[in-house]
Design a protein around this motif. Structure first.
Motif, PDB file in Angstrom:
ATOM      1  N   GLN A 131       0.821  -1.217   0.000  1.00 29.94           N
ATOM      2  CA  GLN A 131       0.000   0.000   0.000  1.00 29.94           C
ATOM      3  C   GLN A 131       0.855   1.268   0.000  1.00 29.94           C
ATOM      4  OE1 GLN A 131      -3.630  -1.884   2.778  1.00 29.94           O
ATOM      5  NE2 GLN A 131      -2.417  -0.176   3.521  1.00 29.94           N
ATOM      6  N   ASP A 132       2.056   1.180   0.565  1.00 27.35           N
ATOM      7  CA  ASP A 132       2.882   2.366   0.780  1.00 27.35           C
ATOM      8  C   ASP A 132       4.262   2.179   0.151  1.00 27.35           C
ATOM      9  OD1 ASP A 132       0.863   3.515   2.531  1.00 27.35           O
ATOM     10  OD2 ASP A 132       1.485   1.993   3.974  1.00 27.35           O
ATOM     11  N   PRO A 133       4.929   3.287  -0.195  1.00 25.71           N
ATOM     12  CA  PRO A 133       6.264   3.186  -0.783  1.00 25.71           C
ATOM     13  C   PRO A 133       7.223   2.450   0.147  1.00 25.71           C
ATOM     14  CG  PRO A 133       5.414   5.422  -0.972  1.00 25.71           C
ATOM     15  CD  PRO A 133       4.473   4.683  -0.067  1.00 25.71           C
ATOM     16  N   ALA A 134       8.093   1.642  -0.448  1.00 29.44           N
ATOM     17  CA  ALA A 134       9.090   0.887   0.318  1.00 29.44           C
ATOM     18  C   ALA A 134      10.450   1.122  -0.317  1.00 29.44           C
ATOM     19  CB  ALA A 134       8.752  -0.597   0.315  1.00 29.44           C
ATOM     20  N   PRO A 135      11.183   2.126   0.158  1.00 31.73           N
ATOM     21  CA  PRO A 135      12.494   2.429  -0.428  1.00 31.73           C
ATOM     22  C   PRO A 135      13.385   1.186  -0.470  1.00 31.73           C
ATOM     23  CG  PRO A 135      11.864   4.141   1.106  1.00 31.73           C
ATOM     24  CD  PRO A 135      10.855   3.042   1.263  1.00 31.73           C
ATOM     25  N   ASN A 136      13.950   0.940  -1.637  1.00 30.62           N
ATOM     26  CA  ASN A 136      14.829  -0.214  -1.868  1.00 30.62           C
ATOM     27  C   ASN A 136      14.094  -1.551  -1.828  1.00 30.62           C
ATOM     28  OD1 ASN A 136      17.168   1.509  -1.962  1.00 30.62           O
ATOM     29  ND2 ASN A 136      17.105   1.588   0.281  1.00 30.62           N
ATOM     30  N   GLY A 137      12.766  -1.511  -1.747  1.00 27.29           N
ATOM     31  CA  GLY A 137      12.016  -2.755  -1.755  1.00 27.29           C
ATOM     32  C   GLY A 137      11.985  -3.383  -3.141  1.00 27.29           C
ATOM     33  N   LYS A 138      12.086  -4.696  -3.201  1.00 28.87           N
ATOM     34  CA  LYS A 138      12.070  -5.434  -4.464  1.00 28.87           C
ATOM     35  C   LYS A 138      10.713  -6.127  -4.608  1.00 28.87           C
ATOM     36  CE  LYS A 138      17.083  -6.192  -4.431  1.00 28.87           C
ATOM     37  NZ  LYS A 138      18.174  -7.200  -4.440  1.00 28.87           N
ATOM     38  N   VAL A 139       9.918  -5.622  -5.534  1.00 26.61           N
ATOM     39  CA  VAL A 139       8.572  -6.161  -5.720  1.00 26.61           C
ATOM     40  C   VAL A 139       8.654  -7.561  -6.324  1.00 26.61           C
ATOM     41  CG1 VAL A 139       6.317  -5.822  -6.796  1.00 26.61           C
ATOM     42  CG2 VAL A 139       7.643  -3.841  -6.000  1.00 26.61           C
ATOM     43  N   THR A 140       7.871  -8.473  -5.749  1.00 28.41           N
ATOM     44  CA  THR A 140       7.904  -9.887  -6.112  1.00 28.41           C
ATOM     45  C   THR A 140       6.516 -10.375  -6.476  1.00 28.41           C
ATOM     46  OG1 THR A 140       9.762 -10.286  -4.607  1.00 28.41           O
ATOM     47  CG2 THR A 140       8.453 -12.202  -5.251  1.00 28.41           C
ATOM     48  N   LEU A 141       6.429 -11.167  -7.536  1.00 26.62           N
ATOM     49  CA  LEU A 141       5.198 -11.875  -7.860  1.00 26.62           C
ATOM     50  C   LEU A 141       5.265 -13.229  -7.166  1.00 26.62           C
ATOM     51  CD1 LEU A 141       2.542 -12.320  -9.390  1.00 26.62           C
ATOM     52  CD2 LEU A 141       3.896 -13.170 -11.324  1.00 26.62           C
ATOM     53  N   MET A 142       4.453 -13.399  -6.140  1.00 29.67           N
ATOM     54  CA  MET A 142       4.410 -14.656  -5.398  1.00 29.67           C
ATOM     55  C   MET A 142       3.192 -15.445  -5.842  1.00 29.67           C
ATOM     56  SD  MET A 142       4.533 -15.248  -1.280  1.00 29.67           S
ATOM     57  CE  MET A 142       4.167 -16.864  -0.571  1.00 29.67           C
TER      58      MET A 142
END
Length: 325
Positions: A131-142
């Motif tokens: 829902q919110d920005p995640a600096p340095n977060g790596k978006v994953t399709l699970m």
């Protein structure tokens, strides 16, 4: 009563603990009698075997008091202490050790931990829990399939409940300045083929809070406070009381299946073998792979879930079939 045998054959009164246990009244139910009697016996034996001093006993009393004083509606310090000494993992193992005659096992369970919420929203398959920005977060399709341990058939309508910390290592209610309620939480119902899929983050390792009794205990034990990166999963019955927000009674299964609570860990995490709450098991370590062609995610994670039928007994009591790292 004398606290010491006059003959010298026993240093401490050998009948004292039995006397304390025997004072448990007749109205006490059998299970409480068993548990409390055993606890009294073991804690008395602990004191005698270690010749616990008065100062040490009082430090222990003060430590127990501090656990309650540090706890709040959103901070369960008692459960955290249980995790740090490995107690929750032992109880989890006792509750969920199961395998078939052929050696097949359901998805390994792991500890619930203190950050689960009964109020996570249902989301559409293919949606996101971010829902919110995640600096340095790596978006994953699970994604994956939920299957029956015995028949291997897919299980439709199972509810996969997911929660995780953000890329800063904090869960939503620990981080109200950066995260809205239910960020990185969600429930997804499997389709007619038992499939689920959604977007999340590759998890980040984080430290347990060390500003309370758990931190005191870890320092005393000369241990680090780090948990390996992980994603929490639950798969529950559509009609489970768990789904009613005011009942905090987590259950994970389709209506006809046993419950399972677990965590999964990236295989490149440096804390897998020294998890401070001892929750990692070999078959819960997973591989996040590069993903191309997806506009939302850069990583792919396939995780299939195996549930045992509710009335399946299998080889219970053999210890967890999946060795810990």
């Amino acid at each position: 009563m004398s606290t010491q045998e006059t003959s010298g054959s026993a240093r401490f009164n050998p009948t004292f603990s039995r006397h304390v246990i025997d004072t448990i009244g007749p109205a006490t139910d059998p299970r409480s009698r068993q548990l409390l009697g055993s606890l009294i016996q073991h804690i008395h034996d602990f004191a005698r075997e270690n010749e616990l001093t008065i100062d040490e006993w009082m430090k222990g009393v003060q430590f127990i008091n501090s656990i309650g004083q540090a706890s709040t509606p959103i901070r369960n310090e008692g459960q955290r202490i249980s995790d740090v000494i490995g107690l929750e993992s032992v109880v989890d193992e006792i509750a969920h050790a199961t395998r078939t005659d052929s050696g097949d096992i359901p998805t390994s369970s792991s500890i619930l931990g203190p950050f689960w919420s009964p109020r996570a929203p249902f989301r559409e398959l293919g949606g996101t829990i971010i829902q919110d920005p995640a600096p340095n977060g790596k978006v994953t399709l699970m994604h994956g399939v939920v299957r029956d341990l015995i028949t291997k058939k897919p299980i439709p309508n199972a509810v996969v409940d997911i929660w995780q910390a953000s890329s800063n290592g904090k869960y939503d209610f620990q981080d109200p300045e950066n995260q809205t309620d239910n960020n990185l939480r969600g429930k997804f119902r499997t389709d007619s083929e038992g499939k689920y899929w959604f977007y999340c983050l590759k998890p980040t390792a984080y430290s347990l809070p060390t500003d309370g009794p758990a931190g005191v205990l870890l320092k005393l034990l000369d241990r680090h406070p780090m948990r390996p990166a992980h994603i929490h999963l639950m798969v529950q019955s559509p009609f489970s009381p768990y789904l009613i927000p005011h009942l905090i009674s987590p259950q994970i299964s389709n209506e006809a299946y046993k419950s399972v609570t677990t965590q999964i860990y990236p295989n490149d995490d440096p804390y897998l073998t020294t998890d401070t709450v001892f929750a990692v098991k070999d078959d819960l370590v997973v591989d996040f792979k590069p993903l191309s062609g997806d506009k939302t995610a850069t990583l792919d994670l396939e995780y299939n879930i195996i549930l045992a039928p509710k009335h399946f007994q299998g080889a219970i009591g053999m210890g967890d079939p999946s060795s810990k790292l």
